[in-house]
Design a protein around this motif. Structure first.
Motif, mmCIF file in Angstrom:
data_model
loop_
_atom_site.group_PDB
_atom_site.id
_atom_site.type_symbol
_atom_site.label_atom_id
_atom_site.label_comp_id
_atom_site.label_asym_id
_atom_site.label_seq_id
_atom_site.Cartn_x
_atom_site.Cartn_y
_atom_site.Cartn_z
ATOM 1 N N PHE A 131 0.785 2.780 7.115
ATOM 2 C CA PHE A 131 -0.035 2.261 6.015
ATOM 3 C C PHE A 131 -1.498 2.415 6.405
ATOM 4 O O PHE A 131 -1.943 1.772 7.347
ATOM 5 N N ASP B 235 -6.758 -7.226 1.086
ATOM 6 C CA ASP B 235 -5.490 -6.706 1.589
ATOM 7 C C ASP B 235 -5.103 -7.446 2.845
ATOM 8 O O ASP B 235 -5.934 -8.049 3.502
ATOM 9 N N TRP C 109 -0.448 -4.678 2.495
ATOM 10 C CA TRP C 109 -0.317 -4.837 1.051
ATOM 11 C C TRP C 109 -1.607 -5.350 0.430
ATOM 12 O O TRP C 109 -2.486 -5.860 1.124
ATOM 13 N N SER D 25 -5.541 2.334 5.064
ATOM 14 C CA SER D 25 -6.426 1.940 3.963
ATOM 15 C C SER D 25 -7.194 3.129 3.417
ATOM 16 O O SER D 25 -7.679 3.089 2.292
ATOM 17 N N MET E 167 0.837 -1.199 0.000
ATOM 18 C CA MET E 167 0.000 0.000 0.000
ATOM 19 C C MET E 167 0.872 1.250 0.000
ATOM 20 O O MET E 167 2.016 1.225 0.438
ATOM 21 N N TYR E 168 0.271 2.326 -0.450
ATOM 22 C CA TYR E 168 0.912 3.632 -0.347
ATOM 23 C C TYR E 168 1.044 3.944 1.149
ATOM 24 O O TYR E 168 0.103 3.721 1.918
ATOM 25 N N SER E 169 2.246 4.384 1.543
ATOM 26 C CA SER E 169 2.436 4.684 2.962
ATOM 27 C C SER E 169 3.090 6.043 3.125
ATOM 28 O O SER E 169 3.770 6.537 2.221
ATOM 29 N N ASN F 190 -4.891 4.186 -1.712
ATOM 30 C CA ASN F 190 -5.257 2.857 -1.228
ATOM 31 C C ASN F 190 -6.764 2.642 -1.303
ATOM 32 O O ASN F 190 -7.229 1.571 -1.697
#
Ligand SMILES: [Zn+2]
Ligand SMILES: [Zn+2]
Length: 494
Positions: A173, A214, A224, A175, A166-168, A180
């Motif tokens: 991270f 995820d 992820w 959702s 995922m974009y963090s 995301n």
């Protein structure tokens, strides 16, 4: 008017004068340089127009962008805002020529710039690109790297199932970060996820994927996505020839692993008219002179197997195909020296064949018995039994090989009758394909030169001998055949 004119126009009118102006501060020059890089990467006039459109209106006072605008004005420099209306007028005919989603073909390579320009982010560093407006995006592009970074992505199943982090932000991270959330909500809105595999400068479009779920690591808190590839032939998108072939091969291997009854049930209900898919391919432009020269050199004989072309073309010339020894795609040259004329069999083999040794074996019959031979010498195969035969030599047909081998090994002449079957055998070093033929003796006395023993045995006696593993399949086949024959006889006698 092509894209190069349009780029040159922007550079000449705005960028060069600014970069060459001695009083313009470095801070602003850096911005211009960055913009120039973007402009230079444009491939379509419409894409460039869209980029400039962001400067359609003059930034209001107080907007950080206003500083650059004011500084340009005070130095008498032309700005993008000044340029935009002019650009639209001059390049009016090209304005509609923009990159569209259909320009992305599954299996093809793109650059990070192609992606960033299409997404209109003009940022090549991101991993996730949202195309269109939220929440019903036109598409989501994912650029996946597999080597670097703290959280390297990975293929759970190569090209079929992707683990993508995922974009963090600062290792957090969430959702509900925009990127995301877009992926998590993609099934709801039917948003396709385009996955690009990034290797060096190339971003190869591997396919369209769908969000499955995820997952999270409870220890470090990383999260992820698990993304699954959709069948490229089912989704009405253009594919490269390579992708097409890979997908078909995949379907075949899946079908092979399923059981026969299920497969036959599916076949009953399967549509008889096939769907279509658009396949794009880029071909090398080949030199006709090279083709003619090579064909003339071959004189109708395959330059691999030395046999005549198997048939004639409709124009009555021998059917041979001109093949490059070192492929053009690997930098091979389109020259007479790098090409040879091959029959269709040898040509297919040159591209697709496994690296194996072909061996023939003879099942020589006399009355109710077959001839078996015991291996001599030492080693772990010594003493085991086999059907005699040997390796095929270059330019030799299977029948020729078998007749030669039997003459050499047993001192007799045989008539090769019909093909019996094959056995694929893998030793530690090599893979062998043993092709067996039914045969009968026509002349000579058996006199083994390499075997330590020969025997005529009935099929029911075969079990008393220990065969080489590669030949066991032939023993089984002979037993099955004998059983069938017996049942046929008993049926006909009742
Ligand atoms: Zn050939
Ligand atoms: Zn070829």
């Amino acid at each position: 008017m092509d894209i190069n004119h349009a780029i040159q126009f922007v550079v000449d009118e705005v960028e060069s004068p600014a970069l060459e102006h001695s009083l313009l501060e470095k801070e602003f020059k850096n911005k211009v340089t960055r913009s120039k890089t973007v402009v230079h990467r444009m491939k379509k006039i419409g894409d460039l127009a869209r980029y400039l459109k962001r400067f359609e209106t003059i930034p209001p006072v107080g907007d950080p962008k206003r500083r650059l605008y004011d500084r340009f004005k005070s130095l008498g420099l032309k700005t993008y805002e000044d340029l935009y209306p002019e650009f639209i007028k001059i390049f009016a005919q090209g304005i509609d020529d923009v990159t569209v989603l259909d320009d992305f073909i599954i299996g093809k390579d793109y650059s990070s710039w192609d992606i960033s320009i299409f997404s209109q982010t003009y940022d090549t560093q991101s991993g996730i690109y949202l195309i269109g407006d939220e929440p019903n995006y036109q598409a989501i592009f994912i650029k996946a790297t597999f080597t670097d970074g703290k959280y390297p992505n990975e293929w759970i199943q190569k090209y079929d199932v992707l683990k993508y982090y995922m974009y963090s932000l600062k290792n957090v991270f969430k959702s509900d970060y925009k990127y995301n959330a877009a992926i998590i909500n993609s099934p709801k809105y039917g948003v396709p996820i385009y996955v690009f595999e990034k290797q060096a400068e190339k971003c190869s479009l591997k396919g369209i994927y769908k969000y499955e779920r995820d997952e999270a690591d409870p220890v470090n808190g990383s999260k992820w996505f698990v993304l699954k590839k959709l069948n490229s032939l089912d989704i009405n998108k253009a594919v490269t020839l390579r992708e097409y072939e890979q997908e078909v091969n995949k379907q075949v291997s899946v079908s092979r692993t399923r059981n026969k009854t299920e497969r036959r049930e599916r076949l009953k209900t399967a549509p008889k008219a096939p769907g279509t898919v658009s396949v794009t391919s880029t071909q090398f432009v080949r030199n006709g002179d090279v083709i003619v020269e090579v064909l003339e050199r071959a004189k109708g004989i395959c330059e691999d197997c030395r046999r005549p072309a198997p048939f004639l073309r409709k124009d009555l010339t021998p059917y041979l195909e001109v093949h490059h020894i070192k492929p053009l795609s690997e930098g091979g040259e389109d020259t007479v020296e790098n090409a040879k004329a091959l029959c269709p069999n040898c040509h297919r083999a040159a591209h697709h064949a496994a690296d194996i040794v072909t061996v023939t074996a003879a099942i020589i019959r006399k009355d109710n018995t077959v001839l078996i031979a015991q291996r001599g010498g030492t080693g772990d195969i010594a003493g085991k039994w086999e059907f005699p035969g040997g390796k095929v030599e270059e330019g030799e047909s299977l029948e020729q090989c078998l007749r030669r081998e039997i003459k050499e090994e047993l001192g007799v002449n045989i008539k090769v009758q019909r093909y019996f079957g094959e056995s694929i055998f893998q030793s530690t070093a090599r893979t062998y394909r043993i092709m067996a033929f039914m045969a009968k003796l026509i002349s000579g006395d058996l006199n083994p030169s390499e075997h330590s023993g020969l025997k005529w045995v009935t099929v029911s006696e075969l079990d008393q001998y220990q065969f080489l593993p590669a030949d066991e399949i032939f023993v089984d086949q002979l037993k099955r055949l004998a059983k069938k024959k017996k049942s046929r006889i008993s049926i006909s006698s009742t």
